[in-house]
Design a protein around this motif. Sequence first.
Motif, PDB file in Angstrom:
ATOM      1  N   ASP A   1       0.810  -1.222   0.000  1.00 51.93           N
ATOM      2  CA  ASP A   1       0.000   0.000   0.000  1.00 51.93           C
ATOM      3  C   ASP A   1       0.844   1.274   0.000  1.00 51.93           C
ATOM      4  O   ASP A   1       0.290   2.373   0.006  1.00 51.93           O
ATOM      5  CB  ASP A   1      -0.927   0.029   1.222  1.00 51.93           C
ATOM      6  N   LEU A   2       2.163   1.142  -0.006  1.00 55.17           N
ATOM      7  CA  LEU A   2       3.030   2.318   0.021  1.00 55.17           C
ATOM      8  C   LEU A   2       3.440   2.730  -1.385  1.00 55.17           C
ATOM      9  O   LEU A   2       3.578   1.901  -2.272  1.00 55.17           O
ATOM     10  CB  LEU A   2       4.296   2.030   0.833  1.00 55.17           C
ATOM     11  N   SER A   3       3.668   4.004  -1.547  1.00 49.03           N
ATOM     12  CA  SER A   3       4.116   4.562  -2.817  1.00 49.03           C
ATOM     13  C   SER A   3       5.592   4.935  -2.706  1.00 49.03           C
ATOM     14  O   SER A   3       5.955   5.798  -1.903  1.00 49.03           O
ATOM     15  CB  SER A   3       3.282   5.805  -3.154  1.00 49.03           C
ATOM     16  N   LEU A   4       6.436   4.294  -3.505  1.00 49.53           N
ATOM     17  CA  LEU A   4       7.866   4.600  -3.497  1.00 49.53           C
ATOM     18  C   LEU A   4       8.136   6.061  -3.861  1.00 49.53           C
ATOM     19  O   LEU A   4       8.920   6.717  -3.170  1.00 49.53           O
ATOM     20  CB  LEU A   4       8.632   3.651  -4.419  1.00 49.53           C
TER      21      LEU A   4
ATOM     22  N   ILE B   1      10.037  11.490  -2.408  1.00 41.53           N
ATOM     23  CA  ILE B   1       9.724  12.923  -2.392  1.00 41.53           C
ATOM     24  C   ILE B   1       9.710  13.455  -0.962  1.00 41.53           C
ATOM     25  O   ILE B   1      10.239  14.542  -0.683  1.00 41.53           O
ATOM     26  CB  ILE B   1       8.387  13.200  -3.109  1.00 41.53           C
ATOM     27  N   LEU B   2       9.135  12.692  -0.045  1.00 34.61           N
ATOM     28  CA  LEU B   2       9.075  13.107   1.355  1.00 34.61           C
ATOM     29  C   LEU B   2      10.478  13.219   1.958  1.00 34.61           C
ATOM     30  O   LEU B   2      10.798  14.214   2.618  1.00 34.61           O
ATOM     31  CB  LEU B   2       8.218  12.130   2.161  1.00 34.61           C
ATOM     32  N   ILE B   3      11.327  12.225   1.712  1.00 38.38           N
ATOM     33  CA  ILE B   3      12.698  12.269   2.227  1.00 38.38           C
ATOM     34  C   ILE B   3      13.442  13.479   1.645  1.00 38.38           C
ATOM     35  O   ILE B   3      14.165  14.179   2.365  1.00 38.38           O
ATOM     36  CB  ILE B   3      13.447  10.957   1.923  1.00 38.38           C
ATOM     37  N   THR B   4      13.249  13.737   0.365  1.00 37.41           N
ATOM     38  CA  THR B   4      13.898  14.883  -0.272  1.00 37.41           C
ATOM     39  C   THR B   4      13.428  16.195   0.355  1.00 37.41           C
ATOM     40  O   THR B   4      14.247  17.060   0.705  1.00 37.41           O
ATOM     41  CB  THR B   4      13.620  14.884  -1.788  1.00 37.41           C
TER      42      THR B   4
ATOM     43  N   ASN C   1      13.088  17.723  11.615  1.00 47.73           N
ATOM     44  CA  ASN C   1      13.124  17.197  10.259  1.00 47.73           C
ATOM     45  C   ASN C   1      14.181  16.117  10.091  1.00 47.73           C
ATOM     46  O   ASN C   1      13.984  15.172   9.320  1.00 47.73           O
ATOM     47  CB  ASN C   1      13.304  18.334   9.259  1.00 47.73           C
ATOM     48  N   ALA C   2      15.290  16.216  10.803  1.00 50.15           N
ATOM     49  CA  ALA C   2      16.299  15.161  10.756  1.00 50.15           C
ATOM     50  C   ALA C   2      15.731  13.860  11.306  1.00 50.15           C
ATOM     51  O   ALA C   2      15.968  12.776  10.743  1.00 50.15           O
ATOM     52  CB  ALA C   2      17.545  15.572  11.528  1.00 50.15           C
ATOM     53  N   PHE C   3      14.974  13.949  12.393  1.00 49.64           N
ATOM     54  CA  PHE C   3      14.319  12.756  12.940  1.00 49.64           C
ATOM     55  C   PHE C   3      13.360  12.165  11.911  1.00 49.64           C
ATOM     56  O   PHE C   3      13.338  10.948  11.699  1.00 49.64           O
ATOM     57  CB  PHE C   3      13.582  13.094  14.245  1.00 49.64           C
ATOM     58  N   ALA C   4      12.584  13.017  11.257  1.00 55.28           N
ATOM     59  CA  ALA C   4      11.641  12.541  10.245  1.00 55.28           C
ATOM     60  C   ALA C   4      12.370  11.907   9.061  1.00 55.28           C
ATOM     61  O   ALA C   4      11.906  10.920   8.499  1.00 55.28           O
ATOM     62  CB  ALA C   4      10.747  13.688   9.780  1.00 55.28           C
ATOM     63  N   VAL C   5      13.519  12.466   8.677  1.00 57.43           N
ATOM     64  CA  VAL C   5      14.319  11.859   7.605  1.00 57.43           C
ATOM     65  C   VAL C   5      14.731  10.446   8.006  1.00 57.43           C
ATOM     66  O   VAL C   5      14.612   9.499   7.225  1.00 57.43           O
ATOM     67  CB  VAL C   5      15.567  12.709   7.269  1.00 57.43           C
ATOM     68  N   ILE C   6      15.196  10.285   9.230  1.00 56.77           N
ATOM     69  CA  ILE C   6      15.635   8.974   9.711  1.00 56.77           C
ATOM     70  C   ILE C   6      14.486   7.973   9.687  1.00 56.77           C
ATOM     71  O   ILE C   6      14.642   6.841   9.203  1.00 56.77           O
ATOM     72  CB  ILE C   6      16.259   9.090  11.116  1.00 56.77           C
ATOM     73  N   VAL C   7      13.327   8.371  10.203  1.00 53.87           N
ATOM     74  CA  VAL C   7      12.159   7.483  10.205  1.00 53.87           C
ATOM     75  C   VAL C   7      11.817   7.062   8.778  1.00 53.87           C
ATOM     76  O   VAL C   7      11.582   5.881   8.498  1.00 53.87           O
ATOM     77  CB  VAL C   7      10.937   8.168  10.872  1.00 53.87           C
ATOM     78  N   ASN C   8      11.821   8.016   7.857  1.00 54.50           N
ATOM     79  CA  ASN C   8      11.456   7.705   6.484  1.00 54.50           C
ATOM     80  C   ASN C   8      12.546   6.932   5.749  1.00 54.50           C
ATOM     81  O   ASN C   8      12.235   6.169   4.830  1.00 54.50           O
ATOM     82  CB  ASN C   8      11.060   8.980   5.748  1.00 54.50           C
ATOM     83  N   LEU C   9      13.803   7.082   6.127  1.00 56.76           N
ATOM     84  CA  LEU C   9      14.854   6.232   5.565  1.00 56.76           C
ATOM     85  C   LEU C   9      14.665   4.791   6.011  1.00 56.76           C
ATOM     86  O   LEU C   9      14.877   3.854   5.224  1.00 56.76           O
ATOM     87  CB  LEU C   9      16.235   6.749   5.955  1.00 56.76           C
TER      88      LEU C   9
END
Length: 86
Positions: free
Chosen positions: A34-37, A42-45, A66-74
């Motif tokens: 159900d996830l869109s690559l 785009i979100l990580i960028t 935002n760094a925390f969010a980058v890590i979660v999304n990575l």
Amino acid sequence: MIIENIIGITAGILTSISMLPQLLKVIKEKTVEDLSLPMIIILITGLSLWVWYGIIKNELPIIFSNAFAVIVNLFLLSYYLRFKDK
């Protein structure tokens, strides 16, 4: 001034943790169908650009949230790549 700091910190916390339920669901169910690559990329960028902006402006709340969010999304991206063929 204090109220805008509270609003900014609250917004940073909420947006930073917003993808945690999705990440936990992926880890638990081991499926990413159900996830869109493109959305993840785009979100990580975008989040990475926010980190860069925070560094330019020397705004620690912007950098950290935002760094925390980058890590979660990575992590989400890594699980996407791991489970995409299952």
